[in-house]
Write a protein that holds these residues in place. Structure first.
Motif, PDB file in Angstrom:
ATOM      1  N   MET A   1       0.841  -1.189   0.000  1.00  0.00           N
ATOM      2  CA  MET A   1       0.000   0.000   0.000  1.00  0.00           C
ATOM      3  C   MET A   1       0.882   1.246   0.000  1.00  0.00           C
ATOM      4  N   HIS A   2       0.683   2.110  -0.970  1.00  0.00           N
ATOM      5  CA  HIS A   2       1.384   3.383  -1.014  1.00  0.00           C
ATOM      6  C   HIS A   2       0.563   4.411  -0.232  1.00  0.00           C
ATOM      7  N   VAL A   3       1.121   4.933   0.843  1.00  0.00           N
ATOM      8  CA  VAL A   3       0.421   5.911   1.680  1.00  0.00           C
ATOM      9  C   VAL A   3       0.953   7.289   1.320  1.00  0.00           C
ATOM     10  N   THR A   4       0.079   8.156   0.816  1.00  0.00           N
ATOM     11  CA  THR A   4       0.528   9.434   0.306  1.00  0.00           C
ATOM     12  C   THR A   4      -0.554  10.484   0.489  1.00  0.00           C
ATOM     13  N   THR A   5      -0.327  11.660  -0.092  1.00  0.00           N
ATOM     14  CA  THR A   5      -1.282  12.762  -0.031  1.00  0.00           C
ATOM     15  C   THR A   5      -1.684  13.160  -1.446  1.00  0.00           C
ATOM     16  N   ILE A   6      -2.802  13.851  -1.555  1.00  0.00           N
ATOM     17  CA  ILE A   6      -3.367  14.149  -2.866  1.00  0.00           C
ATOM     18  C   ILE A   6      -2.426  15.008  -3.703  1.00  0.00           C
ATOM     19  N   ASP A   7      -1.630  15.872  -3.072  1.00  0.00           N
ATOM     20  CA  ASP A   7      -0.717  16.714  -3.841  1.00  0.00           C
ATOM     21  C   ASP A   7       0.441  15.919  -4.434  1.00  0.00           C
ATOM     22  N   ARG A   8       0.631  14.686  -3.986  1.00  0.00           N
ATOM     23  CA  ARG A   8       1.694  13.831  -4.497  1.00  0.00           C
ATOM     24  C   ARG A   8       1.159  12.671  -5.336  1.00  0.00           C
ATOM     25  N   TYR A   9      -0.132  12.580  -5.472  1.00  0.00           N
ATOM     26  CA  TYR A   9      -0.737  11.480  -6.225  1.00  0.00           C
ATOM     27  C   TYR A   9      -0.641  11.800  -7.719  1.00  0.00           C
ATOM     28  N   SER A  10      -0.102  10.865  -8.501  1.00  0.00           N
ATOM     29  CA  SER A  10       0.147  11.134  -9.925  1.00  0.00           C
ATOM     30  C   SER A  10      -0.377   9.998 -10.805  1.00  0.00           C
ATOM     31  N   PRO A  11      -1.699   9.905 -10.964  1.00  0.00           N
ATOM     32  CA  PRO A  11      -2.244   8.860 -11.834  1.00  0.00           C
ATOM     33  C   PRO A  11      -1.985   9.183 -13.304  1.00  0.00           C
ATOM     34  N   GLU A  12      -1.942   8.163 -14.118  1.00  0.00           N
ATOM     35  CA  GLU A  12      -1.766   8.355 -15.553  1.00  0.00           C
ATOM     36  C   GLU A  12      -3.013   9.014 -16.146  1.00  0.00           C
ATOM     37  N   PRO A  13      -2.843   9.775 -17.246  1.00  0.00           N
ATOM     38  CA  PRO A  13      -3.999  10.431 -17.879  1.00  0.00           C
ATOM     39  C   PRO A  13      -5.047   9.417 -18.335  1.00  0.00           C
ATOM     40  N   GLY A  14      -6.272   9.891 -18.481  1.00  0.00           N
ATOM     41  CA  GLY A  14      -7.374   9.052 -18.920  1.00  0.00           C
ATOM     42  C   GLY A  14      -8.683   9.790 -18.784  1.00  0.00           C
ATOM     43  N   THR A  15      -9.767   9.069 -18.836  1.00  0.00           N
ATOM     44  CA  THR A  15     -11.108   9.641 -18.695  1.00  0.00           C
ATOM     45  C   THR A  15     -11.646   9.316 -17.315  1.00  0.00           C
ATOM     46  N   VAL A  16     -12.039  10.352 -16.577  1.00  0.00           N
ATOM     47  CA  VAL A  16     -12.528  10.163 -15.209  1.00  0.00           C
ATOM     48  C   VAL A  16     -14.030   9.913 -15.233  1.00  0.00           C
ATOM     49  N   LEU A  17     -14.431   8.791 -14.662  1.00  0.00           N
ATOM     50  CA  LEU A  17     -15.843   8.452 -14.459  1.00  0.00           C
ATOM     51  C   LEU A  17     -16.155   8.680 -12.988  1.00  0.00           C
ATOM     52  N   GLN A  18     -17.323   9.261 -12.693  1.00  0.00           N
ATOM     53  CA  GLN A  18     -17.641   9.573 -11.300  1.00  0.00           C
ATOM     54  C   GLN A  18     -19.099   9.293 -10.984  1.00  0.00           C
ATOM     55  N   TRP A  19     -19.306   8.803  -9.753  1.00  0.00           N
ATOM     56  CA  TRP A  19     -20.640   8.588  -9.223  1.00  0.00           C
ATOM     57  C   TRP A  19     -20.740   9.258  -7.856  1.00  0.00           C
ATOM     58  N   VAL A  20     -21.865   9.857  -7.568  1.00  0.00           N
ATOM     59  CA  VAL A  20     -22.138  10.372  -6.232  1.00  0.00           C
ATOM     60  C   VAL A  20     -23.286   9.572  -5.643  1.00  0.00           C
ATOM     61  N   VAL A  21     -23.364   9.574  -4.326  1.00  0.00           N
ATOM     62  CA  VAL A  21     -24.379   8.807  -3.615  1.00  0.00           C
ATOM     63  C   VAL A  21     -25.527   9.729  -3.233  1.00  0.00           C
ATOM     64  N   THR A  22     -26.737   9.316  -3.555  1.00  0.00           N
ATOM     65  CA  THR A  22     -27.923  10.077  -3.179  1.00  0.00           C
ATOM     66  C   THR A  22     -28.856   9.165  -2.376  1.00  0.00           C
ATOM     67  N   PRO A  23     -29.648   9.710  -1.464  1.00  0.00           N
ATOM     68  CA  PRO A  23     -30.564   8.880  -0.666  1.00  0.00           C
ATOM     69  C   PRO A  23     -31.554   8.136  -1.546  1.00  0.00           C
ATOM     70  N   GLY A  24     -31.733   6.856  -1.262  1.00  0.00           N
ATOM     71  CA  GLY A  24     -32.715   6.062  -1.986  1.00  0.00           C
ATOM     72  C   GLY A  24     -33.987   5.878  -1.199  1.00  0.00           C
ATOM     73  N   SER A  25     -34.012   6.411   0.018  1.00  0.00           N
ATOM     74  CA  SER A  25     -35.197   6.343   0.866  1.00  0.00           C
ATOM     75  C   SER A  25     -35.148   7.522   1.823  1.00  0.00           C
TER      76      SER A  25
END
Length: 445
Positions: free
Chosen positions: A1-25
């Protein structure tokens, strides 16, 4: 496990897919109050979101349907991820969501790691919030050859151990749904308890006597520091009551061979590697002032029952220890090993009860000087961490004290630290961390 911070996180380029959670009840008002840690977090001054995130790689492009099924199964499995908090006239109220839904956001493509990092950070700050129903962000970085699954959660609902669990379970679930769209052939995951039940039990504060030896140890520790948690003993260039931007440092302290040699040194002293790194810290922190001890709080997990071993939640408490510096590393190590074993017993005392008997904490800082140690080799899914490039990523916020996270993996020992970004803080921590590396290397020669 690489433990780091967001300012040091360097993922390769690509297309970002995102989901948010909304109440279902309709949310259900819960009588279960926030846990001690949650209450501390929820009552902190307003500022940048404090979230924890996890990421790992998968082969090929993302199968959106399979990943959405995996995300949904994860949320259904862990009650901690289906509750939220609201602030009202009566204080802070917990709300339960029996069902939640995933809403996919618009895809975004990026050409550089920096663009993806900035996009993820903005999205995590927006959706991983202390209050309201938006507490997490589920995402992926889609690429033709190898993709990344990445998700973040407000700290109220997860700890470091939880991130390892989430990475392991999402990898298991996603792989399963890829192989079998029905999910019928997916190997069942271990049974887990609900963190809300843990919080309910914690709310029944055990009336430990003030004369209990463990309580006396707690009270003695805090009273030596004017009824407040200890501060990092070196000058960070910041006065009590103020804070500034956080600066982070992530460094590999020992490789696998040197870590094994340190483990053997510690074993001969009848103690642990954690006692070894604490001893090295004390020798570096105490040298400028010639202090004999370094008082510090140590987070430890509270997953004492098998019921909680694979549960997501904030299952931690703190224990106090005065780490001896000494002039001889081995002599100090032997003493600190016994002190650490004694300190771990103090974790059995509910912190709420300690504060009650003390008459209240008189903290002068928002941050707590603490030192964490996690042996990721022993956590769920550890056998896959290297192959899937598993990451634990924390946000960068504000700071008014120093905090340290040691992590042991098959590659050795890495240290992530955060501290106030002041000229004095930078100079102090550069010297301290360099000295720490030197002391640890000397200990294994």
């Amino acid at each position: 496990m690489h433990v780091t911070t967001i300012d040091r996180y360097s993922p390769e380029p690509g297309t970002v897919l995102q989901w948010v959670v909304t109440p279902g009840s309709r949310p259900i008002r819960s009588a279960v109050p926030p846990s001690f840690n949650q209450n501390f977090h929820l009552n902190a001054p307003d500022g940048p979101s404090v979230w924890l995130a996890g990421g790992f790689d998968v082969d090929g492009p993302i199968d959106s349907k399979a990943l959405e099924q995996a995300f949904s199964a994860l949320l259904d499995r862990h009650g901690a991820l289906r509750n939220s908090f609201v602030r009202n006239d009566e204080g802070i109220e917990r709300q339960l969501h029996r069902r939640v839904q995933l809403k996919q956001l618009q895809d975004s493509s990026f050409d550089t790691s920096a663009e993806i990092r900035n996009h993820l950070r903005t999205a995590l700050d927006t959706h991983c919030r202390r209050f309201g129903s938006s507490t997490c962000l589920l995402s992926a970085i889609d690429r033709p050859g190898r993709s990344t699954v990445f998700c973040g959660f407000d700290h109220a609902h997860v700890d470091a151990y939880s991130i390892a669990i989430i990475v392991a379970e999402l990898h298991h679930l996603y792989s399963g749904y890829l192989a079998d769209a029905s999910g019928l052939s997916i190997e069942p995951l271990p049974h887990v308890g609900d963190f809300i039940d843990y919080c309910a039990a914690e709310a029944v504060v055990e009336k430990v006597s003030p004369d209990d030896r463990r309580m006396r140890a707690w009270l003695d520790f805090l009273r030596k520091n004017d009824c407040a948690p200890p501060n990092f003993p070196l000058d960070l260039g910041i006065v009590a009551g103020s804070s500034t931007a956080q600066r982070s440092d992530v460094r590999h302290l020992l490789d696998a061979d040197d870590t094994q040699r340190l483990a053997e040194v510690c074993q001969r002293a009848n103690t642990s590697v954690f006692a070894g790194v604490l001893t090295a810290m004390a020798q570096c922190a105490c040298a400028p002032s010639e202090s004999a001890y370094m008082p510090v709080l140590v987070p430890v997990h509270t997953r004492r029952s098998e019921h909680w071993h694979h549960a997501v939640g904030w299952f931690t408490t703190n224990v106090p220890i005065e780490v001896a510096a000494g002039t001889d590393f081995i002599d100090a190590l032997r003493r600190n090993g016994g002190e650490l074993r004694n300190a771990l017993q103090l974790g059995e005392i509910p912190l709420a009860r300690v504060v009650e008997v003390l008459g209240g904490l008189k903290a002068t800082r928002s941050d707590v000087f603490m030192t964490s140690y996690v042996d990721y080799r022993k956590l769920p899914g550890a056998e896959l961490h290297g192959a899937i490039d598993a990451h634990h990523v924390s946000n960068v916020t504000a700071a008014d004290d120093a905090q340290f996270w040691f992590s042991r993996t098959d590659d050795g020992i890495t240290l992530r630290s955060r501290y106030p970004d002041t000229p004095t803080g930078r100079a102090t921590m550069t010297s301290f961390l360099d000295d720490l590396s030197r002391v640890l290397r000397s200990a294994v020669q």
